[in-house]
Design an enzyme around this catalytic site. Structure first.
Site, mmCIF file in Angstrom:
data_model
loop_
_atom_site.group_PDB
_atom_site.id
_atom_site.type_symbol
_atom_site.label_atom_id
_atom_site.label_comp_id
_atom_site.label_asym_id
_atom_site.label_seq_id
_atom_site.Cartn_x
_atom_site.Cartn_y
_atom_site.Cartn_z
ATOM 1 N N LYS A 22 116.741 -54.335 123.471
ATOM 2 C CA LYS A 22 116.779 -54.899 121.909
ATOM 3 C C LYS A 22 116.518 -56.261 121.768
ATOM 4 C CE LYS A 22 119.446 -52.475 119.354
ATOM 5 N NZ LYS A 22 120.915 -52.035 119.306
ATOM 6 N N ARG A 92 125.300 -56.124 118.179
ATOM 7 C CA ARG A 92 125.037 -54.863 118.863
ATOM 8 C C ARG A 92 124.528 -54.971 120.226
ATOM 9 N NH1 ARG A 92 121.308 -52.018 114.493
ATOM 10 N NH2 ARG A 92 121.446 -53.186 112.603
ATOM 11 N N GLY A 101 122.869 -44.529 121.074
ATOM 12 C CA GLY A 101 123.794 -43.956 120.741
ATOM 13 C C GLY A 101 125.213 -44.120 121.645
ATOM 14 N N MET A 103 126.456 -46.837 122.916
ATOM 15 C CA MET A 103 127.401 -48.062 123.128
ATOM 16 C C MET A 103 127.707 -48.584 121.698
ATOM 17 S SD MET A 103 126.093 -50.307 126.196
ATOM 18 C CE MET A 103 124.279 -50.341 125.812
ATOM 19 N N ARG A 336 111.452 -50.245 119.357
ATOM 20 C CA ARG A 336 111.438 -49.987 120.840
ATOM 21 C C ARG A 336 110.484 -48.812 121.160
ATOM 22 N NH1 ARG A 336 117.403 -47.503 120.343
ATOM 23 N NH2 ARG A 336 116.942 -46.079 118.748
ATOM 24 N N HIS A 454 124.602 -22.496 147.266
ATOM 25 C CA HIS A 454 123.732 -21.607 147.307
ATOM 26 C C HIS A 454 122.931 -21.257 145.879
ATOM 27 C CE1 HIS A 454 122.737 -17.161 146.875
ATOM 28 N NE2 HIS A 454 122.278 -17.306 148.245
ATOM 29 N N ARG A 561 112.482 -20.306 153.827
ATOM 30 C CA ARG A 561 113.631 -19.957 154.288
ATOM 31 C C ARG A 561 113.679 -18.486 154.747
ATOM 32 N NH1 ARG A 561 115.500 -23.915 149.996
ATOM 33 N NH2 ARG A 561 116.893 -25.367 150.930
ATOM 34 N N ARG A 617 110.229 -21.490 158.558
ATOM 35 C CA ARG A 617 111.435 -21.881 159.344
ATOM 36 C C ARG A 617 112.127 -20.822 160.192
ATOM 37 N NH1 ARG A 617 116.320 -24.687 156.394
ATOM 38 N NH2 ARG A 617 116.912 -22.561 155.698
ATOM 39 N N GLU A 745 117.772 -32.808 160.580
ATOM 40 C CA GLU A 745 118.884 -32.686 159.322
ATOM 41 C C GLU A 745 120.221 -32.993 160.156
ATOM 42 O OE1 GLU A 745 118.392 -28.774 157.861
ATOM 43 O OE2 GLU A 745 117.911 -27.969 159.515
ATOM 44 N N SER A 764 110.015 -32.388 159.210
ATOM 45 C CA SER A 764 110.494 -32.143 157.758
ATOM 46 C C SER A 764 111.825 -32.426 157.783
ATOM 47 C CB SER A 764 110.196 -30.542 157.338
ATOM 48 O OG SER A 764 110.453 -30.562 156.167
ATOM 49 N N GLY A 766 115.259 -32.357 156.542
ATOM 50 C CA GLY A 766 116.192 -31.316 155.650
ATOM 51 C C GLY A 766 117.408 -32.207 155.220
ATOM 52 N N THR A 767 116.875 -32.920 154.309
ATOM 53 C CA THR A 767 118.272 -33.992 153.720
ATOM 54 C C THR A 767 119.251 -33.373 152.922
ATOM 55 O OG1 THR A 767 116.734 -34.107 151.560
ATOM 56 C CG2 THR A 767 116.721 -35.936 153.134
ATOM 57 N N ASN A 768 119.438 -31.986 152.595
ATOM 58 C CA ASN A 768 120.491 -31.348 152.227
ATOM 59 C C ASN A 768 121.449 -31.419 153.392
ATOM 60 O OD1 ASN A 768 119.106 -30.495 149.940
ATOM 61 N ND2 ASN A 768 118.696 -28.414 150.738
ATOM 62 N N ASP A 769 121.169 -30.936 154.593
ATOM 63 C CA ASP A 769 122.190 -30.983 155.869
ATOM 64 C C ASP A 769 122.354 -32.530 156.279
ATOM 65 O OD1 ASP A 769 123.286 -28.523 156.615
ATOM 66 O OD2 ASP A 769 121.253 -27.739 156.663
ATOM 67 N N CYS A 831 111.996 -31.634 152.762
ATOM 68 C CA CYS A 831 112.062 -30.172 152.268
ATOM 69 C C CYS A 831 113.706 -29.959 151.586
ATOM 70 C CB CYS A 831 111.822 -29.150 153.174
ATOM 71 S SG CYS A 831 112.806 -28.922 154.809
ATOM 72 N N TYR A 851 103.978 -35.519 152.791
ATOM 73 C CA TYR A 851 104.214 -34.734 151.752
ATOM 74 C C TYR A 851 105.802 -34.739 151.353
ATOM 75 C CZ TYR A 851 105.918 -31.086 155.029
ATOM 76 O OH TYR A 851 106.764 -30.708 155.988
HETATM 77 C C1 PEP Z 1 117.880 -28.856 154.230
HETATM 78 O O1 PEP Z 1 118.920 -29.074 155.066
HETATM 79 O O2 PEP Z 1 117.490 -30.005 153.661
HETATM 80 C C2 PEP Z 1 117.290 -27.847 154.052
HETATM 81 C C3 PEP Z 1 115.995 -28.030 153.518
HETATM 82 O O3 PEP Z 1 117.876 -26.779 154.820
HETATM 83 P P1 PEP Z 1 118.797 -25.707 153.920
HETATM 84 O O4 PEP Z 1 118.995 -26.211 152.473
HETATM 85 O O5 PEP Z 1 118.351 -24.387 154.072
HETATM 86 O O6 PEP Z 1 119.974 -25.614 154.878
HETATM 87 MG MG MG Z 2 119.503 -27.297 156.160
#
Ligand code: PEP
Ligand code: MG
Length: 875
Positions: A22, A92, A101, A103, A336, A454, A561, A617, A745, A764, A766-769, A831, A851
């Site tokens: 602003k 402001r 909206g 602040m 804005r 899940h 998977r 996999r 992972e 690849s 596996g950034t979840n694990d 992934c 990728y």
């Molecule tokens: C992960 O761990 O990032 C992954 C892609 O495998 P999953 O989620 O099936 O454990």
């Molecule tokens: Mg995993």
């Protein structure tokens, strides 16, 4: 010495970080010579100092504020607190990114019981003066001193009731004086001290309140949802008041340079004569459309239209402007970049390129990838949503809007759906066994689980709305009801609505509208593809998902998977036979039954991807996830398998692990049961041979080994794969190229990636694990723990949704460097669920990934985010 206060004429639009959006735009408009009421901006750095200095404003900053105020006063020729000719201001907020909206704002500051008399005389309008004063007392009381606004509203209504009128406009000057008298009393009763009469105190208190509002709950939530860091702070703009409520030649309004709903190029907005800004918002009187201003005040309209055009051309973006007309004179209060619907964003992007206002690159950079969700999923009808009330909030795990009757088991949801009902599946958490129910449901709500639980992962794959981790709800699956925090009961068959984009759960039925993909959307996607350097693949386990992803632009499958392919009734039976097998022979017999299914599925995926790479996999999850849990289920399965129920039960118990996520899963399954890897390899290679024989685009399958922590482990499994694959290929007497790679992972795999790359042709991530194991934070339980972490400001984001580039990112960098050191042409991909998150995609781009792979409905988001990352990297 740091400068903390800038007069409008000292700033410009490039100073957003310091002056907030602003403040920077007010400065820019001042520089352009537009009619902007004068004022100054206190910087975001001053806000951060305020917090560093224990929520106080340092004396040198206070001095700078008053010095700048004095300079402004001398230019304007008025003085704060001078009854003869008062300088009245608005105060402001304004952060670097617009947070509409979120602040606070205070108007008419500078009024007190003396100044109001002066203002009445000066304007010759006593009603106006007291109306302004009562508005100021309310805002100051509510925003600065946290006196509930309802206490003022109650008194206001009381005065109207005494007078026997309905509308504010029906109150005259004497009534307004009475309102002011009552408001001053409300203030004193609540604060134990009189309303501050010194405008300097008013000003400092208001500035502090705006700084404080940076950390109110709604601002914190908004920041988390929009990826805005907490250390940016807000600026505060102090600006001379102009009045739209000074009679019939005054007014106030809001307008966009294009229609924010459709993107149509035509001034769009509304105004109210004889009113202040809040009257437009409050909706008490019906505003007129901006077109009508042409008739009411033709000259002002012409001037405004010209300014709108100047601003749009100047900013090269659609503008959202606030203006006030004071006794026939136009003032610009704000401009804005306008918020717009996703459909409008696409149209504006395309048309601005066609008009020569933007390059394709500019257009891509101005889009918000996350907004694409709205184009791909159903949304709530905005009018219907306005009237709805949220009963609770969970994690926005998978976007889209869904409305339906609630069911508490997958079977009940499926049955109700088969009878033609729209259903929502409500579970404490979902497991692979709930798949059919999830498929039948419009949306899924779970009490537990995080962004990579899940329910979240599977729902995203299906493109279905999901809210996970709704920990406030008490869900009684067996008794088929849930209770909200305030004790309200929702039973099987009751209607609720879910907004998977915000995490809000609503009572009742809210109309939804379907998504449609326009030509503009396709064009924007083509531009993104021209610009980006990273490929975008998808995570897909079914032919249906693969086709959806292909249509949305996926260039291959980055993760299939395989365990998700076993849930259909016949398959799960053979799969369970495999798990409970006592000998290798029995296990091989069960695997032989599974093989044709897998092979057919893989053929389907290869066909759907038309020659793009497909990464499959090997089996990953802990096996007990596939076994029945309740006594009844165990009895039924034992009968099917011709086993003694007690024996099956004992076996199920023996599979139980204390930490299944760290247990017998991933490549450890292939190490203990090599025949599983053999069967899967056979299915993959046979499928590729069959598809390639058809003569269409040739498949090069990529076989991926999960959860590796040690190169020897990978080597062991790779030997099984290569031996099996080569034997089949030799027997078939053909040539078939295939690749073997691994997931990264486990932190140890990242740290020893140079060794692992000796065996792996691709990584690849596996950034979840990897996130789960780096943080030591369960991906399934993170949701309920994180709330406390947000509250205490330990975390700003959920690391399972937005990649932690500091810690997890450091491991990724080590792994990428190590992998390349050993194998310079190694393919790197991601992934985990982060593969569909824009800021995480940018990080992957910076590491030079080949990728990103994400769920099908996130593919367009990833295409756009990858293009933006490429542009940013080039700069
Ligand atoms: C992960 O761990 O990032 C992954 C892609 O495998 P999953 O989620 O099936 O454990
Ligand atoms: Mg995993």
């Amino acid at each position: 010495m740091t400068k903390y206060v800038y007069k409008f004429k000292e700033g410009n639009a490039s100073m957003k970080n310091l002056l907030g959006g602003k403040g920077a735009n007010l400065a820019e408009m001042t520089g352009l010579g537009l009619p902007v009421p004068r004022g100054f901006t206190i910087t975001t750095e001053a806000c951060n100092r305020y917090y560093d200095d224990n929520k106080t404003i340092a004396p040198e900053i206070e001095k700078e504020i008053f010095d700048t105020l004095a300079e402004t006063e001398s230019i304007v020729g008025k003085k704060l607190g001078d009854p003869a000719d008062p300088y009245l201001v608005s105060v402001r907020s304004g952060a670097r990114a617009s947070m509409p909206g979120m602040m606070d704002t205070i108007l008419n500051l500078g009024l007190n019981s003396e100044v109001v008399i002066g203002l009445a005389g000066l304007t010759n309008n006593e009603r106006f003066a007291y109306d302004s004063y009562r508005r100021f007392i309310t805002m100051f009381g509510d925003v600065v001193m946290e006196i509930p606004k309802s206490k003022f509203d109650k008194e206001f209504e009381a005065v109207k009731a005494v007078k026997g009128v309905k509308l504010d406009t029906e109150l005259d000057a004497e009534d307004m004086k009475e309102v002011v008298k009552r408001f001053l009393k409300v203030y004193e009763d609540n604060k134990g001290e009189p309303f501050p009469q010194d405008p300097k105190i008013q000003l400092m208190e208001a500035i502090k309140a705006v700084f404080r509002s940076w950390n109110n709950d709604r601002a914190i939530l908004y920041r988390r949802m929009n990826d805005i860091p907490g250390n940016w702070g807000t600026a505060v703009s102090v600006q001379e008041m102009v009045y739209g409520n000074m009679g019939e030649t005054s007014g106030t309004g809001v307008a966009f340079t294009r229609n924010p709903a459709t993107g149509e190029k035509k001034l769009y907005g509304e105004f109210l004569m004889n009113a202040q800004g809040e009257d437009v918002v409050a909706g008490i009187r019906t505003p007129q459309t901006i077109d009508q201003l042409r008739e009411v005040m033709p000259e002002v309209y012409e001037q405004f239209a010209k300014i709108a055009n100047t601003l749009e051309t100047h900013y090269k973006d659609m503008q959202d402007m606030e203006f006030t007309i004071e006794r026939g004179r136009l003032f610009m209060l704000q401009t804005r970049n306008g918020k717009r619907t996703a459909a409008a964003a696409m149209r504006v992007a395309v048309e601005m390129v066609e008009e020569g206002l933007n390059t394709k690159e500019d257009a891509i950079m101005k889009l918000d990838p996350k907004q694409l969700d709205a184009l791909l999923h159903p949304t709530f009808d905005p009018a219907a949503l306005k009237a709805a009330s949220a009963i609770t909030h969970g994690l926005p795990a998978s976007p889209g809007a869904a409305t339906g009757r609630i069911y508490f088991t997958a079977d009940d949801a499926k049955t109700a759906n088969e009878l033609g009902e729209k259903v929502l599946l409500v579970r404490l958490e979902t497991s692979p066994e709930d798949l059919a129910g999830m498929d039948a449901a419009q949306g899924i709500l779970t009490g537990r689980g995080g962004m990579t639980s899940h329910a979240a992962v599977v729902a995203r794959g299906m493109g279905k709305c999901c809210i996970s981790g709704c920990s406030e709800l008490i869900i009684k699956e067996e008794d088929k009801y849930f209770l909200t925090k305030d004790g309200r009961k929702f039973e099987e068959g009751d209607w609720i609505s879910l907004d998977g984009s915000t995490g809000a759960v609503y009572e009742g039925r809210i109309a939804t509208q379907e998504a449609t993909l326009s030509g503009n959307f396709r064009k924007v996607m083509e531009w993104a593809d021209e610009i980006r350097t990273m490929q975008v693949r998808t995570n897909a386990d079914t032919v249906r998902d693969a086709r959806v992803a292909f249509d949305l632009g996926a260039e291959g499958i980055g993760l299939c998977r395989t365990e998700h392919m076993f849930f259909e009734t016949e398959r799960i039976f053979a799969f369970r036979q495999m798990i409970v097998a006592k000998t290798e022979e029995q296990r091989r017999a069960a695997l032989a039954k599974i093989l044709p299914y897998q092979q057919k599925d893989f053929e389907g995926l290869f066909h759907a991807m038309k020659g793009f790479p497909v990464t499959i996999r090997l089996l990953d999850p802990p096996l007990h996830e596939f076994l029945p849990q309740t006594d009844e289920e165990i009895r039924d399965l034992a009968r099917e398998l011709n086993m003694d129920p007690e024996e099956l039960k004992d076996f199920t118990i023996s599979l139980h692990e204390l930490n299944p996520m760290l247990g017998h899963r991933g490549c450890r399954l292939a190490v203990t049961y090599p025949e599983i890897a053999e069967m899967q390899t056979e299915a993959i290679i046979n499928a590729a041979i069959n598809v390639n024989k058809e003569g269409g685009p040739q498949v090069v399958p990529e076989i991926m080994v999960p959860l590796v922590c040690e190169v020897k482990e990978l080597k062991f499994v790779k030997n099984i794969i290569v031996k099996t694959a080569d034997a089949i290929i030799a027997k078939a007497g053909i040539k078939l190229a295939y690749k073997v790679g691994t997931m990264i992972e486990i932190p140890r795999a990242a740290l020893t990636a140079d060794e692992i790359a000796g065996e792996a042709e691709f990584f690849s991530f596996g950034t979840n694990d990897l996130t789960q194991m780096t943080y030591g934070l369960s991906r399934d339980d993170a949701g309920k723990i994180l709330e406390a972490y947000y509250r205490t400001k330990i975390f700003e984001n959920d690391p399972t949704a937005k990649l932690d580039t500091v810690g997890v990112g450091r491991l990724m960098r080590i792994a990428a460097d190590g992998g390349r050191a050993t194998r310079p042409d190694i393919h790197l991909g991601i992934c985990g669920e982060h593969g569909g998150d824009p800021s995480s995609i940018e990080f992957c781009n910076s590491l030079g990934f080949t990728y990103v792979s994400c769920s099908p409905f996130r593919v367009p988001i990833a295409r756009l985010a990858a293009a933006q990352a490429a542009v940013r990297q080039r700069k």
